[in-house]
Design a protein around this motif. Structure first.
Motif, PDB file in Angstrom:
ATOM      1  N   MET A   1      -3.209 -11.300 -89.230  1.00 24.53           N
ATOM      2  CA  MET A   1      -3.731 -12.658 -89.138  1.00 24.53           C
ATOM      3  C   MET A   1      -2.664 -13.570 -88.559  1.00 24.53           C
ATOM      4  O   MET A   1      -1.512 -13.560 -88.989  1.00 24.53           O
ATOM      5  CB  MET A   1      -4.130 -13.158 -90.526  1.00 24.53           C
ATOM      6  N   PHE A  69      -7.785 -12.752 -86.340  1.00 31.35           N
ATOM      7  CA  PHE A  69      -7.550 -11.536 -87.105  1.00 31.35           C
ATOM      8  C   PHE A  69      -7.501 -10.352 -86.146  1.00 31.35           C
ATOM      9  O   PHE A  69      -8.089 -10.386 -85.066  1.00 31.35           O
ATOM     10  CB  PHE A  69      -8.656 -11.352 -88.146  1.00 31.35           C
ATOM     11  N   SER A  70      -6.814  -9.303 -86.536  1.00 30.52           N
ATOM     12  CA  SER A  70      -6.669  -8.136 -85.678  1.00 30.52           C
ATOM     13  C   SER A  70      -8.015  -7.458 -85.437  1.00 30.52           C
ATOM     14  O   SER A  70      -8.901  -7.469 -86.297  1.00 30.52           O
ATOM     15  CB  SER A  70      -5.699  -7.141 -86.327  1.00 30.52           C
ATOM     16  N   ASP A  73      -9.340  -5.192 -87.983  1.00 32.58           N
ATOM     17  CA  ASP A  73     -10.032  -5.723 -89.163  1.00 32.58           C
ATOM     18  C   ASP A  73     -11.487  -6.083 -88.891  1.00 32.58           C
ATOM     19  O   ASP A  73     -12.094  -6.825 -89.675  1.00 32.58           O
ATOM     20  CB  ASP A  73      -9.290  -6.959 -89.699  1.00 32.58           C
ATOM     21  N   ARG A  76     -13.942  -5.780 -91.633  1.00 31.03           N
ATOM     22  CA  ARG A  76     -13.821  -6.738 -92.731  1.00 31.03           C
ATOM     23  C   ARG A  76     -14.589  -8.025 -92.446  1.00 31.03           C
ATOM     24  O   ARG A  76     -14.871  -8.799 -93.358  1.00 31.03           O
ATOM     25  CB  ARG A  76     -12.334  -7.086 -92.973  1.00 31.03           C
ATOM     26  N   THR A 149      -2.233 -12.246 -95.263  1.00 26.86           N
ATOM     27  CA  THR A 149      -2.473 -10.917 -94.701  1.00 26.86           C
ATOM     28  C   THR A 149      -2.243  -9.847 -95.764  1.00 26.86           C
ATOM     29  O   THR A 149      -3.023  -8.898 -95.894  1.00 26.86           O
ATOM     30  CB  THR A 149      -1.547 -10.673 -93.491  1.00 26.86           C
ATOM     31  N   TYR A 152      -5.035 -10.076 -98.701  1.00 28.82           N
ATOM     32  CA  TYR A 152      -6.364  -9.562 -98.369  1.00 28.82           C
ATOM     33  C   TYR A 152      -6.320  -8.146 -97.776  1.00 28.82           C
ATOM     34  O   TYR A 152      -7.352  -7.614 -97.378  1.00 28.82           O
ATOM     35  CB  TYR A 152      -7.073 -10.517 -97.414  1.00 28.82           C
ATOM     36  N   LEU A 154      -5.075  -7.104 -94.966  1.00 27.52           N
ATOM     37  CA  LEU A 154      -5.404  -7.093 -93.552  1.00 27.52           C
ATOM     38  C   LEU A 154      -4.343  -6.332 -92.761  1.00 27.52           C
ATOM     39  O   LEU A 154      -3.271  -6.014 -93.274  1.00 27.52           O
ATOM     40  CB  LEU A 154      -5.520  -8.530 -93.031  1.00 27.52           C
ATOM     41  N   TYR A 155      -4.651  -6.061 -91.522  1.00 19.45           N
ATOM     42  CA  TYR A 155      -3.780  -5.234 -90.676  1.00 19.45           C
ATOM     43  C   TYR A 155      -2.493  -5.977 -90.326  1.00 19.45           C
ATOM     44  O   TYR A 155      -2.518  -7.129 -89.902  1.00 19.45           O
ATOM     45  CB  TYR A 155      -4.513  -4.844 -89.395  1.00 19.45           C
TER      46      TYR A 155
END
Length: 204
Positions: A1, A69-70, A73, A76, A149, A152, A154-155
């Motif tokens: 993120m 965001f990546s 993700d 997600r 990041t 959550y 996240l990547y």
């Protein structure tokens, strides 16, 4: 993120960009808003401007934030209510942790890229007429993005990620990226300071 923050003087143009629902490619969706009349982009911008008029000496009351965001993700953030709810939740947490409270905002999701992202527009003049500070916002932003990041799951892109989409970088960003990559690559194989300098010199 990652979050890219820009300061602007005019609400109209930014609101039209963030909440451009007429552009079929962008296909913006207004996910959340607070303190504005959301009948149209004009009424949103007017709402922002009326509140900003409490502090007429502030020449740039607009903050525009792109929360990206990546592409890793994507699962997600599906293009449905579930994905939208998570995106709004994270955007609101970002605002809270950045000290952006008690003010008008809109959050709009765009669908024109492979990676999920949304745009946040908020008023630097809060509901009580106080100016929301943007002191050291870049440093604070980096910390908050890393925190969220992790929170959550996240990547996290590797620091020297070869997977980065270089075609999206501006010329000065690409030069910086290439310089950083070359430096880190040279560091890995260097056994001395002279080795390090020699490798970099060989690459110009």
């Amino acid at each position: 993120m990652i979050a890219k923050i820009k300061t602007r003087a005019d609400f109209g143009g930014i609101v039209n960009y963030a909440n451009d629902q007429k552009n079929k490619k962008k296909c913006a969706t207004l996910l959340a808003y607070e303190g504005v009349c959301a009948i149209s982009n004009k009424t949103i911008a007017d709402s922002f401007q009326i509140q900003a008029s409490m502090r007429p000496k502030v020449k740039s009351p607009v903050k525009h934030v792109s929360l990206a965001f990546s592409s890793q993700d994507i699962s997600r953030f599906p293009d449905n209510e579930e994905g939208d709810v998570l995106m709004v939740e994270i955007a609101k947490k970002w605002m809270e942790q950045m000290g952006i409270r008690n003010t008008q905002y809109i959050i709009a999701r765009h669908h024109d890229t492979k990676h999920p992202h949304c745009h946040l527009v908020f008023n630097r003049i809060d509901n009580d007429g106080n100016l929301i500070s943007d002191s050291n916002e870049r440093i604070r932003n980096t910390k908050v993005c890393r925190t969220l990041t992790k929170e959550y799951g996240l990547y996290f892109a590797p620091k020297n990620s070869k997977a980065r989409n270089k075609s999206r970088l501006r010329p000065y960003q690409l030069r910086k990226y290439n310089l950083r990559s070359a430096t880190l690559d040279a560091l890995v194989v260097s056994r001395s300071w002279n080795d390090f300098l020699g490798i970099l010199k060989g690459q110009g």
